[in-house]
Write a protein that holds these residues in place. Structure first.
Motif, mmCIF file in Angstrom:
data_model
loop_
_atom_site.group_PDB
_atom_site.id
_atom_site.type_symbol
_atom_site.label_atom_id
_atom_site.label_comp_id
_atom_site.label_asym_id
_atom_site.label_seq_id
_atom_site.Cartn_x
_atom_site.Cartn_y
_atom_site.Cartn_z
ATOM 1 N N VAL A 197 0.859 -1.193 0.000
ATOM 2 C CA VAL A 197 0.000 0.000 0.000
ATOM 3 C C VAL A 197 0.892 1.240 0.000
ATOM 4 N N PRO A 198 0.375 2.329 -0.576
ATOM 5 C CA PRO A 198 1.189 3.541 -0.644
ATOM 6 C C PRO A 198 1.272 4.271 0.704
ATOM 7 N N ILE A 199 2.371 4.980 0.894
ATOM 8 C CA ILE A 199 2.526 5.903 2.017
ATOM 9 C C ILE A 199 2.947 7.243 1.435
ATOM 10 N N ASN A 200 2.158 8.255 1.706
ATOM 11 C CA ASN A 200 2.458 9.555 1.096
ATOM 12 C C ASN A 200 2.418 10.684 2.103
ATOM 13 N N ASN A 201 3.214 11.695 1.825
ATOM 14 C CA ASN A 201 3.130 12.932 2.571
ATOM 15 C C ASN A 201 3.620 14.042 1.661
ATOM 16 N N LYS A 202 2.644 14.757 1.124
ATOM 17 C CA LYS A 202 2.980 15.737 0.104
ATOM 18 C C LYS A 202 3.875 16.841 0.663
ATOM 19 N N LYS A 203 3.540 17.282 1.859
ATOM 20 C CA LYS A 203 4.298 18.369 2.472
ATOM 21 C C LYS A 203 5.772 18.001 2.616
ATOM 22 N N LEU A 204 6.005 16.768 3.041
ATOM 23 C CA LEU A 204 7.383 16.321 3.258
ATOM 24 C C LEU A 204 8.008 15.700 2.008
ATOM 25 N N GLY A 205 7.217 15.626 0.941
ATOM 26 C CA GLY A 205 7.761 15.063 -0.292
ATOM 27 C C GLY A 205 8.026 13.576 -0.203
ATOM 28 N N GLU B 16 23.127 13.388 14.457
ATOM 29 C CA GLU B 16 22.041 12.771 15.213
ATOM 30 C C GLU B 16 21.210 13.856 15.911
ATOM 31 N N GLN B 17 21.901 14.835 16.467
ATOM 32 C CA GLN B 17 21.222 15.883 17.232
ATOM 33 C C GLN B 17 20.484 16.854 16.320
ATOM 34 N N ARG B 18 21.074 17.125 15.177
ATOM 35 C CA ARG B 18 20.470 18.098 14.274
ATOM 36 C C ARG B 18 20.530 17.563 12.870
ATOM 37 N N SER B 19 19.413 17.019 12.430
ATOM 38 C CA SER B 19 19.442 16.267 11.185
ATOM 39 C C SER B 19 18.839 17.014 10.010
ATOM 40 N N SER B 20 18.381 18.267 10.241
ATOM 41 C CA SER B 20 17.918 19.042 9.087
ATOM 42 C C SER B 20 18.339 20.499 9.200
ATOM 43 N N TRP B 21 18.730 21.044 8.087
ATOM 44 C CA TRP B 21 19.264 22.404 8.004
ATOM 45 C C TRP B 21 18.660 23.122 6.805
ATOM 46 N N THR B 22 18.466 24.432 6.963
ATOM 47 C CA THR B 22 18.127 25.238 5.793
ATOM 48 C C THR B 22 19.420 25.786 5.204
ATOM 49 N N VAL B 23 19.303 26.271 3.976
ATOM 50 C CA VAL B 23 20.468 26.866 3.326
ATOM 51 C C VAL B 23 20.984 28.048 4.146
ATOM 52 N N LEU B 24 20.074 28.845 4.661
ATOM 53 C CA LEU B 24 20.512 30.032 5.415
ATOM 54 C C LEU B 24 21.236 29.640 6.705
ATOM 55 N N GLU B 25 20.732 28.591 7.345
ATOM 56 C CA GLU B 25 21.419 28.118 8.549
ATOM 57 C C GLU B 25 22.834 27.636 8.229
ATOM 58 N N ILE B 26 22.944 26.889 7.151
ATOM 59 C CA ILE B 26 24.270 26.406 6.735
ATOM 60 C C ILE B 26 25.173 27.589 6.427
ATOM 61 N N SER B 27 24.609 28.531 5.693
ATOM 62 C CA SER B 27 25.348 29.731 5.311
ATOM 63 C C SER B 27 25.869 30.482 6.538
ATOM 64 N N ASP B 28 25.007 30.633 7.538
ATOM 65 C CA ASP B 28 25.419 31.253 8.806
ATOM 66 C C ASP B 28 26.539 30.477 9.469
ATOM 67 N N GLU B 29 26.291 29.178 9.602
ATOM 68 C CA GLU B 29 27.205 28.307 10.341
ATOM 69 C C GLU B 29 28.598 28.300 9.705
ATOM 70 N N GLY B 55 9.411 22.942 4.619
ATOM 71 C CA GLY B 55 9.924 24.075 5.366
ATOM 72 C C GLY B 55 11.300 24.526 4.915
ATOM 73 N N SER B 56 11.623 24.264 3.658
ATOM 74 C CA SER B 56 12.933 24.569 3.065
ATOM 75 C C SER B 56 14.097 23.999 3.855
ATOM 76 N N TYR B 57 13.856 22.894 4.515
ATOM 77 C CA TYR B 57 14.934 22.161 5.169
ATOM 78 C C TYR B 57 15.487 21.098 4.232
ATOM 79 N N PHE B 58 16.746 20.755 4.512
ATOM 80 C CA PHE B 58 17.390 19.661 3.787
ATOM 81 C C PHE B 58 17.858 18.618 4.797
#
Lengths: 257, 257
Positions: A197-205, B16-29, B55-58
């Motif tokens: 079955v599919p698992i989707n979350n558009k917001k999170l891609g 592990e502690q911080r697993s997502s970053w935005t471009v601006l955060e990376i740029s700052d860091e 949320g423009s996180y990577f």
DNA sequence: TCTAAAATTATCAAAATACAAGAAAATATG
DNA sequence: CATATTTTCTTGTATTTTGATAATTTTAGA
């Protein structure tokens, strides 16, 4: 060859089939002077993306193990789905492999799995292995939720036997969509039958699937409703859980900024 | 910031502690203009070393899962040791976690593990997690086989409480070397006791250890000889098996060239 | 749906770096 | 210890990267 490509091309030479390369072999393969490859390999070694071994061979380095762990601990899909795989297995009426898979480029990759202790045979869906996009329930459950141009782009690389084959494929996809799940037998592994079955979350891609795979020989038609109910309810649970995990991350970022 | 460093610095922000970053955060860091980071991140995304999320996180991308699998299937140490971990666990007199670990820069990293089903508590040694170099039997069994300048370089980054502390450390290392194995209690995890033996292969540049970790409460002195015999004999087996695996690879390369 | 803000991509000249080829050094091999 | 192989170093030149700014696209909120 410039930018990250020059590193990625080298890393992608290392495969299951051929896991160690010398600088000269890489140089031959990529038609690039060995002095250049020596420099790039040295860089990758010092970042532990490669490491040198006997006989002037190099192989993939431990950085990948490190980052893989971070993904396991933090990827919302893995985090949300992993804990349920064993439960799904235990609620299935027969021995099974249970797989969480996702799109990876134009392939499908298993990101988490759980096999019951006495399951015979092995499925080809293994964590990290790229699988065909259009064969097997695990893969089809993912693409059945993709439509329009995205689907077209994805399928661009796929070749069908003939037009009839292609039409059947789309008809099946549509049917599965109506039923809400996908069932295939022997498409990827002979002797195995898969439900997904599919698992989707558009917001999170997130474009993923949850599947249970059985030995055909163990399977009886009366199992199907149980399997289906099982998968559907857990997929819903996982989707909800993904949202919750994401909200937690959001909150974390808001608090720490 | 040049060469691979510019990619590696970004990737190493993801933890592990911080697993997502935005471009601006990376740029700052990294104190680097965002236009530059946007370009680099885009490259990493297209190689699937990163992926974008809401949320423009990577976050880290699935390439790491893929390469991790290739390592599991091909790394001589993992390949040689993994199959024995369950056997070791079953021959141990009490519930245990059994770990194959190796040097990673100037840290120690677990590369394979097996925990018996009813083991209580968790060890900090988990696949892919970097651990201290000088604490815990798992780590010490690795460095006890390293001598001279290599050892000095390794320990350069370590700080000891005082000279006395340092001397004790070296004395223990020497003692362990004489005994052939290492035993520590509570150094890394309170309530756990660990035993470890070294695994080495100079030709292949392997500096690793095999260890069994127990709950202190389960452990009784009469277990020690069994544990020790168990570890020693399996370490030997693994060392031999590593050589065999390496010969197979050599043959493969000779045949295909 | 529209609008404003935010995120992302494009542009381009200056600056920095990678490149190739051969020489030199280090390392492995017999 | 001598030789062969692997790896690093050196150099002028060609290429790539960089970063400020502008342009565009996407997103979120009214």
């Amino acid at each position: 060859m410039s930018g990250f490509t020059r590193y990625n091309k080298i890393l992608n030479l290392f495969s299951e089939q051929r896991s160690s390369w010398t600088v000269l072999e890489i140089s031959d393969e990529l038609k690039t002077p060995s002095s250049t490859i020596y420099r790039i390999v040295r860089e990758l070694v010092s970042a532990e993306f490669l490491e040198s071994t006997a006989g002037s061979y190099f192989r993939l380095g431990p950085s990948f193990i490190k980052f893989n762990r971070i993904i396991n601990l933090s990827d919302p899909l893995v985090k949300a789905g992993q804990p349920f795989l064993k439960k799904i297995a235990n609620e299935n009426p027969i021995e099974s492999v249970n797989v969480l898979a996702r799109l990876y480029g134009n392939k499908v990759m298993c990101v988490a799995d759980y096999k019951t202790p006495f399951f015979k045979n092995n499925t080809s869906y293994q964590k990290g292995k790229l699988m065909p996009l259009i064969y097997g329930a695990t893969s089809r459950a993912i693409i059945m939720k993709i439509v329009g141009k995205s689907l077209e782009d994805l399928l661009k690389q796929e070749t069908f036997y003939d037009d009839n084959d292609k039409n059947t494929f789309f008809k099946n996809l549509k049917n599965d969509n109506k039923k809400g799940y996908c069932k295939t037998e022997g498409q990827v592994d002979k002797g195995l039958i898969g439900f997904a079955v599919p698992i989707n979350n558009k917001k999170l891609g997130i474009e993923a699937s949850l599947s249970s795979i059985f030995n055909s020989i163990d399977f009886h038609p009366e199992h199907e409703p149980i399997i289906y109910a099982n998968l559907t309810s857990y997929a819903l649970l996982i989707e909800r859980y993904i949202n919750q995990i994401f909200d937690d991350i959001q909150n974390y970022h808001q608090i720490s900024s």
